[in-house]
Design a protein around this motif. Structure first.
Motif, short mmCIF file in Angstrom:
data_model
loop_
_atom_site.label_atom_id
_atom_site.label_comp_id
_atom_site.label_asym_id
_atom_site.label_seq_id
_atom_site.Cartn_x
_atom_site.Cartn_y
_atom_site.Cartn_z
N LYS A 358 53.96 -37.49 -19.33
CA LYS A 358 52.20 -36.92 -19.71
C LYS A 358 51.54 -38.02 -19.67
O LYS A 358 50.46 -37.86 -19.75
CB LYS A 358 52.93 -36.61 -20.88
N GLN A 359 51.67 -39.42 -20.41
CA GLN A 359 50.58 -40.24 -20.29
C GLN A 359 50.35 -40.45 -18.52
O GLN A 359 48.62 -40.87 -18.55
CB GLN A 359 51.86 -41.47 -21.10
N HIS A 360 51.32 -41.16 -17.50
CA HIS A 360 50.89 -40.34 -16.34
C HIS A 360 49.47 -39.55 -16.26
O HIS A 360 48.54 -39.52 -15.42
CB HIS A 360 52.00 -41.02 -15.37
N ARG A 361 49.96 -38.22 -16.56
CA ARG A 361 49.49 -37.51 -15.49
C ARG A 361 48.07 -37.46 -16.92
O ARG A 361 46.51 -36.85 -16.59
CB ARG A 361 49.95 -35.82 -15.60
N ASN A 362 48.05 -37.82 -17.86
CA ASN A 362 46.44 -38.02 -18.81
C ASN A 362 45.70 -38.96 -17.59
O ASN A 362 44.11 -38.66 -17.95
CB ASN A 362 47.30 -38.20 -20.60
N VAL A 363 46.68 -39.77 -18.00
CA VAL A 363 45.29 -41.24 -17.30
C VAL A 363 44.58 -40.65 -16.07
O VAL A 363 43.74 -40.87 -15.37
CB VAL A 363 46.38 -42.46 -17.01
N ALA A 364 45.81 -40.08 -14.97
CA ALA A 364 45.32 -39.89 -13.76
C ALA A 364 44.29 -38.60 -14.16
O ALA A 364 43.48 -38.47 -13.43
CB ALA A 364 46.47 -39.52 -12.66
N LEU A 365 44.62 -38.40 -14.94
CA LEU A 365 43.81 -36.59 -15.23
C LEU A 365 41.52 -37.23 -15.70
O LEU A 365 40.95 -36.70 -15.26
CB LEU A 365 44.14 -35.73 -15.42
N LEU A 366 42.13 -37.96 -16.91
CA LEU A 366 40.87 -38.92 -17.38
C LEU A 366 40.16 -39.56 -16.11
O LEU A 366 39.08 -39.44 -16.26
CB LEU A 366 41.30 -39.85 -18.01
N GLU A 370 36.12 -39.18 -15.17
CA GLU A 370 35.19 -39.96 -14.72
C GLU A 370 34.56 -39.98 -13.37
O GLU A 370 33.75 -40.75 -13.24
CB GLU A 370 36.31 -41.26 -14.55
N GLU A 371 35.25 -39.93 -11.95
CA GLU A 371 34.74 -39.73 -10.71
C GLU A 371 33.66 -38.87 -10.68
O GLU A 371 32.58 -39.48 -10.70
CB GLU A 371 35.57 -39.64 -9.72
N ILE A 372 34.68 -37.77 -11.03
CA ILE A 372 32.94 -36.67 -11.10
C ILE A 372 31.94 -36.75 -12.49
O ILE A 372 31.08 -36.68 -12.01
CB ILE A 372 33.41 -35.30 -12.00
N SER A 373 31.76 -37.30 -13.32
CA SER A 373 31.27 -37.17 -14.38
C SER A 373 29.76 -38.23 -14.10
O SER A 373 29.04 -38.90 -14.73
CB SER A 373 31.33 -37.85 -15.91
#
Length: 450
Positions: A358-366, A370-373
């Motif tokens: 969960k933590q890995h996926r959370n960080v990866a999606l963020l 962040e790149e898009i933002s």
């Protein structure tokens, strides 16, 4: 919604003769407003109660009230806690000032207060309607100058399998448009320039009276026409095509309706969406975004996602990443799945995804967001934007409040971009024009014009 409930409770307590203290140690009564959406939020409440239990050993007369969704969910279980005198669900908050006053009169004795809750704190929607209308205009209760939240409906009928909201806030109940407009007019008279219409699924708003049905689009038009109100927002929208075009057209028709859409997707995997009881597919969701951008080219979109839902495989997560890249959100709110007692997901599905995954996926999606933002923020360089100033930024020096100091202020555009700039604190609650000269993924930086 919790910010609104907190403001309402605070206003009602002030009218009853209470004043806010700077620290818990100086308080005669402590009110904790709670949320049950995530386990972490409830854990923080229990931690606070642990500290208050210690405080009450030295000051046993302090009254502790727990209000909101956690109070509704746990009820008597919370009342059994050594620190707690009052438990009050969301619909019972009109009673809170009376309950605290009574509890102080009997020196915080739990049994007396418990009996009063059982006999007096009924779920009376009429009482809640009056309470909300009376106290929403209290300027001291608003956390941001010039802005106010207005609840247009309560509850939810969707029963997403992970969500506890329908159980603690009940079914959808829409407020009469006349009551909402009276409230907005009162807020405008108090100097409010922006109102945010609130609903768990706000685009589901419908109110029938005299053979006529009013939708959210109708409500947006009526709110935007109130003299003094310059910006109108609404959150949160469910991805439902019903009335979607009408809402977009309202944005086109009125410059006062902000071109901003907060529409949670929760997952990009059709398999997981079905398990969540979300009534759309990833492609249908993206079609709605495409339609929104076709009708309102300047629209900014925000989303919500849950990672680590039971059974979520790597390919499901990759589908979510793909949706985020295609959606081009201004920003996303990303959460790790948290089992909620009593929900369908908790009863039927084991929490199979490890905390590490969960933590890995959370960080990866963020990181993807962040790149898009960051890319979207670049388009603002050199542009002048209109912002509604909220006040001092988090990094502003607490004593830099003299206009000559020009402390760092923060405001937001109509599309909800955060803008930081230097200017006089007297601008709080006012509009300002700022030219952007630097950007980060989540913040625009600029210079005040004029």
């Amino acid at each position: 919604m919790n910010k609104l409930d907190t403001a309402l409770v605070s206003a009602s307590l002030r009218e009853a003769g209470f004043g806010l203290t700077d620290t818990v140690k100086d308080a005669d009564a402590v009110v904790i407003n709670t949320c049950s959406v995530r386990e972490h939020a409830e854990a923080r409440v229990l931690s606070h109660l642990g500290h208050l239990k210690h405080l009450k050993k030295h000051r046993p007369g302090v009254v502790v009230a727990v209000v909101g969704c956690m109070a509704q969910r746990l009820g008597e279980e919370l009342l059994a806690h050594d620190a707690v005198n009052i438990v009050c669900g969301p619909i019972q908050i009109p009673k809170i000032a009376e309950l605290i006053t009574d509890a102080l009169a009997v020196n915080g004795k739990e049994l007396a207060v418990t009996e009063k809750i059982r006999s007096k704190a009924g779920s009376q929607s009429d009482s809640l309607e009056r309470f909300e209308s009376v106290f929403s205009g209290d300027g001291e209760g608003r956390s941001v100058p010039g802005q106010a939240f207005v609840r247009v409906m309560r509850g939810c009928n969707n029963f997403c399998t992970y969500c506890i909201v329908p159980y603690v806030r009940g079914p959808e109940v829409c407020r009469p448009p006349e009551a909402i407009l009276d409230q907005v007019k009162h807020l405008a008279d108090q100097g409010v320039k922006q109102v945010t219409l609130l609903g768990q699924t706000v685009n589901a708003y419908q109110y029938e009276s005299g053979g006529k049905v009013r939708s959210l689009a109708d409500l947006l038009h009526m709110t935007a026409d109130v003299p003094g109100i310059e910006w109108v927002r609404f959150v949160t929208s469910y991805p439902d095509p019903a009335f979607f075009d009408d809402i977009l057209q309202a944005m086109v028709d009125s410059p006062r309706i902000c071109n901003y859409l907060h529409m949670p997707a929760q997952s990009g995997s059709d398999r997981i969406l079905a398990a969540m009881n979300r009534h759309y597919t990833a492609s249908a969701y993206l079609d709605l975004l495409a339609r929104a951008r076709e009708v309102v080219p300047e629209i900014a979109v925000a989303g919500d996602f849950i990672v680590g839902f039971p059974g979520e495989a790597d390919e499901d997560f990759e589908a979510t990443v793909d949706l985020v890249r295609k959606a081009q959100y201004r920003n996303c709110f990303i959460f790790k799945y948290s089992p909620r007692p009593g929900t369908t997901a908790d009863q039927r599905h084991a929490d199979t995804v490890s905390d590490e995954v969960k933590q890995h996926r959370n960080v990866a999606l963020l990181a993807v967001q962040e790149e898009i933002s960051g890319q979207l923020s670049q388009a603002f360089l050199g542009r002048t934007v209109k912002v509604l100033v909220e006040g001092l930024s988090k990094k502003a020096h607490v004593n830099a409040t003299d206009e000559a100091d020009h402390p760092q202020l923060v405001g937001r555009t109509s599309t909800d971009y955060i803008v930081v700039f230097n200017g006089p604190i007297s601008l709080a609650g006012q509009f300002a024009d700022v030219t952007i000269d630097d950007v980060s993924p989540l913040t625009l930086f600029g210079k005040l014009i004029g």
